[in-house]
Design a protein around this motif. Structure first.
Motif, PDB file in Angstrom:
ATOM      1  N   PHE A  78     144.701  65.509 -31.582  1.00  0.00           N
ATOM      2  CA  PHE A  78     143.861  66.677 -31.836  1.00  0.00           C
ATOM      3  C   PHE A  78     142.381  66.315 -31.830  1.00  0.00           C
ATOM      4  N   LEU A  79     141.933  65.542 -32.807  1.00  0.00           N
ATOM      5  CA  LEU A  79     140.523  65.175 -32.862  1.00  0.00           C
ATOM      6  C   LEU A  79     140.140  64.253 -31.717  1.00  0.00           C
ATOM      7  N   GLY A  80     141.038  63.327 -31.350  1.00  0.00           N
ATOM      8  CA  GLY A  80     140.725  62.381 -30.280  1.00  0.00           C
ATOM      9  C   GLY A  80     140.381  63.051 -28.972  1.00  0.00           C
ATOM     10  N   SER A  81     141.095  64.109 -28.617  1.00  0.00           N
ATOM     11  CA  SER A  81     140.824  64.800 -27.346  1.00  0.00           C
ATOM     12  C   SER A  81     139.488  65.525 -27.390  1.00  0.00           C
ATOM     13  N   TYR A  82     139.133  66.079 -28.552  1.00  0.00           N
ATOM     14  CA  TYR A  82     137.821  66.711 -28.695  1.00  0.00           C
ATOM     15  C   TYR A  82     136.707  65.676 -28.617  1.00  0.00           C
ATOM     16  N   LEU A  83     136.930  64.510 -29.227  1.00  0.00           N
ATOM     17  CA  LEU A  83     135.931  63.445 -29.169  1.00  0.00           C
ATOM     18  C   LEU A  83     135.738  62.965 -27.730  1.00  0.00           C
ATOM     19  N   THR A  84     136.831  62.825 -27.004  1.00  0.00           N
ATOM     20  CA  THR A  84     136.739  62.384 -25.612  1.00  0.00           C
ATOM     21  C   THR A  84     135.803  63.288 -24.822  1.00  0.00           C
ATOM     22  N   ARG A  85     136.006  64.589 -24.952  1.00  0.00           N
ATOM     23  CA  ARG A  85     135.180  65.548 -24.217  1.00  0.00           C
ATOM     24  C   ARG A  85     133.719  65.480 -24.664  1.00  0.00           C
ATOM     25  N   ALA A  86     133.505  65.368 -25.964  1.00  0.00           N
ATOM     26  CA  ALA A  86     132.128  65.338 -26.474  1.00  0.00           C
ATOM     27  C   ALA A  86     131.400  64.075 -26.025  1.00  0.00           C
ATOM     28  N   TYR A  87     132.071  62.938 -26.070  1.00  0.00           N
ATOM     29  CA  TYR A  87     131.448  61.690 -25.610  1.00  0.00           C
ATOM     30  C   TYR A  87     131.096  61.773 -24.124  1.00  0.00           C
TER      31      TYR A  87
END
Length: 333
Positions: A11-20
């Motif tokens: 959940f959070l990891g996929s959002y972080l990937t996009r933001a990075y």
């Protein structure tokens, strides 16, 4: 900057990937897909389907040479039963140690560790809330015990190997549209009410917890790339809502008169918890921007509500009048 995210399909990891990626970073995702999905991974990232305990991890990090490793393996809310405690420790302690050793071997500069928040602390008096990061820890579930042990291993690697770290203790993270399997109560309530079913609330539903919207959790991680070295930091709103309040918010927003089903919960109810985020404001230059009311509206839109079920003029009339419980009124919870 090159960033490797373990658990990047979650959940959070996929959002972080996009933001990075949106900020121009080079991103590597490492995930075994046991609880995540490859469909949630941004195609701009390089993806390695791999368990963190696999010896190949050492080679991958040595070849990729990331500047930062963001460890978000199973960061979401969950409970592990007693007979699964060995499996939990094998993944979240032995697996973590393998990741840390691989980071040292690859000369990784910094390690960001996703820890728990609400469930790490013991029974406290309402007058002590919100809790600072210095409050005594009392983990009661294997998953939380692993998180606390993991924090100390991360600090040990800083002391012994000079691997800088930032430990993030999250409040309960909500957001998304259910595609990532986020088990937050708001997602559950919305899904049940949308299907016309009565949600189940275990126990009295009066336990206070802190909650943080996904976008705020992501923005804190962006700040942690360059700030907060060797710190343990709450990522929270600093205010609390009970399950009853969260359900009422959802029912009001969806104009539903469905009543939840209350069934007896654990013998010992969890303690009321809110988390002080003053340290995050000071060292990360971060503070939450999304209120619970705004976050719920984002969540409902993500589930497709209002666009199809409510007319624009009706959206303006939607009013959520449940207020967060303040420290001074906790005795009434």
């Amino acid at each position: 900057m090159k960033i490797a995210i373990t658990g990047g399909a979650g959940f959070l990891g996929s959002y972080l990937t996009r933001a990075y990626l949106d900020q121009g970073h080079n991103v590597i995702v490492i995930d075994n897909l046991n609880s995540g999905s490859a469909n949630t991974i941004d195609p701009r990232a390089r993806f390695y389907q791999l368990d963190i305990r696999d010896e190949k991890l050492r080679t991958i990090l040595a070849n990729e040479r990331p500047d930062i490793v963001s460890h978000h393996v199973n960061q979401h809310l969950y409970e592990v039963s007693a007979d699964q405690s060995l499996l939990d420790a094998d993944t979240h302690i032995r697996g973590l140690l393998h990741v840390l050793d691989s980071c040292v071997n690859a000369s990784v500069r910094k390690f960001i560790f996703a820890s728990g928040g609400n469930t790490l602390y013991g029974q406290v008096s309402p007058t002590q809330l919100p809790l600072s990061e210095e409050a005594p820890l009392q983990p009661r579930q294997p998953a939380d015990i692993s998180r606390v042990a993991g924090e100390w291993y991360v600090r040990y690697y800083t002391q012994q190997h000079g691997l800088k770290h930032t430990i993030l203790r999250y409040a309960d993270i909500y957001g998304g549209n259910g595609a990532h399997g986020n088990p937050h109560p708001l997602n559950y309530f919305i899904q049940m009410l949308t299907e016309g079913r009565r949600p189940i609330i275990r126990g009295a539903g009066d336990t206070l917890h802190d909650h943080i919207f996904i976008d705020d959790a992501v923005s804190a991680n962006l700040q942690a790339l360059t700030l907060g070295d060797n710190q343990t930091i709450h990522i929270s709103n600093g205010e609390g809502y009970t399950l009853k309040q969260l359900y009422t918010l959802c029912a009001q927003a969806l104009r539903s008169d469905i009543e939840p089903v209350y069934i007896s919960g654990a013998l010992a109810e969890a303690s009321a918890i809110t988390l002080d985020n003053a340290l995050a404001q000071r060292v990360l230059k971060w503070q939450p921007e999304v209120s619970m009311r705004e976050g719920l509206m984002h969540l409902l839109h993500a589930y497709g509500h209002f666009q199809t079920h409510t007319q624009p003029e009706q959206r303006e009339e939607t009013h959520l009048d449940i207020m967060p419980v303040q420290v001074s009124s906790l005795s009434r919870v």
